[in-house]
Design a protein around this motif. Structure first.
Motif, PDB file in Angstrom:
ATOM      1  N   THR A 134       0.827  -1.210   0.000  1.00 24.30           N
ATOM      2  CA  THR A 134       0.000   0.000   0.000  1.00 24.30           C
ATOM      3  C   THR A 134       0.859   1.257   0.000  1.00 24.30           C
ATOM      4  O   THR A 134       0.615   2.204  -0.756  1.00 24.30           O
ATOM      5  CB  THR A 134      -0.923   0.014   1.226  1.00 24.30           C
ATOM      6  OG1 THR A 134      -1.758  -1.152   1.213  1.00 24.30           O
ATOM      7  CG2 THR A 134      -1.808   1.257   1.221  1.00 24.30           C
TER       8      THR A 134
ATOM      9  N   THR B 272      -4.974 -13.679  -1.882  1.00 18.96           N
ATOM     10  CA  THR B 272      -6.032 -12.917  -2.548  1.00 18.96           C
ATOM     11  C   THR B 272      -5.969 -11.443  -2.166  1.00 18.96           C
ATOM     12  O   THR B 272      -6.097 -10.559  -3.026  1.00 18.96           O
ATOM     13  CB  THR B 272      -7.418 -13.481  -2.178  1.00 18.96           C
ATOM     14  OG1 THR B 272      -7.492 -14.851  -2.601  1.00 18.96           O
ATOM     15  CG2 THR B 272      -8.527 -12.698  -2.852  1.00 18.96           C
ATOM     16  N   ARG B 273      -5.759 -11.161  -0.896  1.00 18.88           N
ATOM     17  CA  ARG B 273      -5.682  -9.767  -0.428  1.00 18.88           C
ATOM     18  C   ARG B 273      -4.492  -9.046  -1.060  1.00 18.88           C
ATOM     19  O   ARG B 273      -4.603  -7.883  -1.473  1.00 18.88           O
ATOM     20  CB  ARG B 273      -5.575  -9.736   1.094  1.00 18.88           C
ATOM     21  CG  ARG B 273      -6.820 -10.247   1.806  1.00 18.88           C
ATOM     22  CD  ARG B 273      -6.584 -10.355   3.302  1.00 18.88           C
ATOM     23  NE  ARG B 273      -6.345  -9.047   3.907  1.00 18.88           N
ATOM     24  CZ  ARG B 273      -5.912  -8.891   5.167  1.00 18.88           C
ATOM     25  NH1 ARG B 273      -5.666  -9.957   5.917  1.00 18.88           N
ATOM     26  NH2 ARG B 273      -5.728  -7.683   5.653  1.00 18.88           N
TER      27      ARG B 273
ATOM     28  N   ILE C 197      -2.953  -9.782  -3.908  1.00 20.13           N
ATOM     29  CA  ILE C 197      -3.190  -9.610  -5.343  1.00 20.13           C
ATOM     30  C   ILE C 197      -4.074  -8.390  -5.593  1.00 20.13           C
ATOM     31  O   ILE C 197      -3.836  -7.599  -6.515  1.00 20.13           O
ATOM     32  CB  ILE C 197      -3.841 -10.880  -5.943  1.00 20.13           C
ATOM     33  CG1 ILE C 197      -2.826 -12.025  -5.975  1.00 20.13           C
ATOM     34  CG2 ILE C 197      -4.379 -10.598  -7.352  1.00 20.13           C
ATOM     35  CD1 ILE C 197      -3.410 -13.355  -6.408  1.00 20.13           C
ATOM     36  N   GLN C 198      -5.083  -8.230  -4.766  1.00 19.48           N
ATOM     37  CA  GLN C 198      -6.005  -7.097  -4.914  1.00 19.48           C
ATOM     38  C   GLN C 198      -5.294  -5.764  -4.730  1.00 19.48           C
ATOM     39  O   GLN C 198      -5.616  -4.776  -5.392  1.00 19.48           O
ATOM     40  CB  GLN C 198      -7.155  -7.227  -3.910  1.00 19.48           C
ATOM     41  CG  GLN C 198      -8.098  -8.385  -4.215  1.00 19.48           C
ATOM     42  CD  GLN C 198      -9.109  -8.628  -3.100  1.00 19.48           C
ATOM     43  OE1 GLN C 198      -8.941  -8.159  -1.973  1.00 19.48           O
ATOM     44  NE2 GLN C 198     -10.152  -9.378  -3.410  1.00 19.48           N
ATOM     45  N   LEU C 199      -4.317  -5.733  -3.834  1.00 17.58           N
ATOM     46  CA  LEU C 199      -3.605  -4.489  -3.544  1.00 17.58           C
ATOM     47  C   LEU C 199      -2.447  -4.203  -4.499  1.00 17.58           C
ATOM     48  O   LEU C 199      -2.056  -3.046  -4.673  1.00 17.58           O
ATOM     49  CB  LEU C 199      -3.050  -4.517  -2.109  1.00 17.58           C
ATOM     50  CG  LEU C 199      -4.046  -4.371  -0.955  1.00 17.58           C
ATOM     51  CD1 LEU C 199      -3.308  -4.519   0.373  1.00 17.58           C
ATOM     52  CD2 LEU C 199      -4.735  -3.005  -1.008  1.00 17.58           C
TER      53      LEU C 199
ATOM     54  N   LYS D 283      -2.002  -4.075  -7.618  1.00 18.26           N
ATOM     55  CA  LYS D 283      -2.257  -3.451  -8.923  1.00 18.26           C
ATOM     56  C   LYS D 283      -1.960  -4.375 -10.103  1.00 18.26           C
ATOM     57  O   LYS D 283      -1.296  -3.995 -11.063  1.00 18.26           O
ATOM     58  CB  LYS D 283      -1.437  -2.161  -9.044  1.00 18.26           C
ATOM     59  CG  LYS D 283      -1.819  -1.124  -8.017  1.00 18.26           C
ATOM     60  CD  LYS D 283      -1.106   0.184  -8.229  1.00 18.26           C
ATOM     61  CE  LYS D 283      -1.587   1.239  -7.239  1.00 18.26           C
ATOM     62  NZ  LYS D 283      -0.914   2.530  -7.406  1.00 18.26           N
ATOM     63  N   LYS D 284      -2.434  -5.621  -9.994  1.00 21.01           N
ATOM     64  CA  LYS D 284      -2.326  -6.619 -11.071  1.00 21.01           C
ATOM     65  C   LYS D 284      -0.900  -7.083 -11.347  1.00 21.01           C
ATOM     66  O   LYS D 284      -0.661  -7.841 -12.293  1.00 21.01           O
ATOM     67  CB  LYS D 284      -2.956  -6.084 -12.367  1.00 21.01           C
ATOM     68  CG  LYS D 284      -4.448  -5.812 -12.238  1.00 21.01           C
ATOM     69  CD  LYS D 284      -5.039  -5.367 -13.562  1.00 21.01           C
ATOM     70  CE  LYS D 284      -6.543  -5.117 -13.431  1.00 21.01           C
ATOM     71  NZ  LYS D 284      -7.152  -4.688 -14.706  1.00 21.01           N
TER      72      LYS D 284
ATOM     73  N   LYS E 235      -6.402 -19.049  -7.423  1.00 20.26           N
ATOM     74  CA  LYS E 235      -6.672 -17.746  -6.811  1.00 20.26           C
ATOM     75  C   LYS E 235      -5.941 -16.607  -7.512  1.00 20.26           C
ATOM     76  O   LYS E 235      -6.052 -15.466  -7.106  1.00 20.26           O
ATOM     77  CB  LYS E 235      -6.264 -17.789  -5.331  1.00 20.26           C
ATOM     78  CG  LYS E 235      -7.142 -18.700  -4.469  1.00 20.26           C
ATOM     79  CD  LYS E 235      -8.566 -18.177  -4.393  1.00 20.26           C
ATOM     80  CE  LYS E 235      -9.456 -19.083  -3.554  1.00 20.26           C
ATOM     81  NZ  LYS E 235      -9.101 -19.139  -2.131  1.00 20.26           N
TER      82      LYS E 235
END
Length: 210
Positions: free
Chosen positions: A49, A73-74, A76-78, A80-81, A102
């Protein structure tokens, strides 16, 4: 301040200090890499972050906060791909399939040589999926003795290929990742001695497999 421009920014999260030290020490000597380390998932998520994501992130499968692939999963979401992979001392087919499903960029064994790790990181950085060769061999062995024996999963994927389905359709129907399907297709082609998926279907029909 260290100049990271043009370098692959790598984040490694592992609760074993010795492993972190060894990996960061070696990767830090690579001219094209800049390494950041942390000891748990919360630290990794905070770093991602704060720094706007990393080029490649490696997460220890068993470190505090991971809860299996929930932590993956968390992250990966943060991130930015950008690629996020699992780091583990006990690589298994179950962890591999679960991680790829996942969205992981790969599964990296802690036992792999440091030089190979650097290669795996570069591989994932350009968008490829890293799968340990040992696990690929293990899957082939499970299918039976000798090349040409298809596992139950490979037979299912082959049937889908025979129906003209694309990787995305097959992945959705089997609830697997596209990366896993690509891996199966590659294995099927190798076992059937085929050059591509179309050739594999033709060969399978000639052999009475479809």
């Amino acid at each position: 301040m260290t100049d990271t421009s043009g370098k692959i920014r790598v984040l490694i999260a592992d609760d074993h200090g010795m492993i972190l030290d060894v990996l960061s020490m070696f990767l830090g000597t690579q001219p094209d890499m800049h390494v950041t380390t942390t000891t748990d998932l919360d630290g990794a998520l905070s770093a991602i972050t704060s720094n706007g994501g990393y080029d490649v992130v490696l997460l220890d499968y068993n470190m505090p906060g991971m809860n299996g692939t929930q932590g993956l999963t968390r992250a990966i979401q943060l991130n930015k791909k950008n690629p996020v992979a699992i780091l583990t001392g006990t690589p298994t087919k179950r962890i591999l399939d679960e991680s790829l499903a996942k969205g992981a960029a790969g599964l990296v064994p802690k036992t792999m040589p440091a030089k190979s790790l650097a290669i795996a990181i570069r591989f994932m950085h350009v968008g490829e999926t890293y799968v340990p060769l040992d696990l690929m061999r293990e899957e082939a062995a499970e299918a039976g003795e000798g090349v040409g024996k298809l596992s139950a999963r490979e037979k299912t994927v082959l049937e889908c290929l025979g129906e003209g389905k694309q990787n995305e359709e097959i992945a959705n129907s089997l609830q697997l990742s596209e990366a896993t399907i690509k891996m199966h297709v590659k294995s099927i082609c190798k076992k059937l001695g085929a050059n591509n998926r179309t050739h594999a279907v033709i060969t399978a029909r000639d052999q009475g497999l479809l």
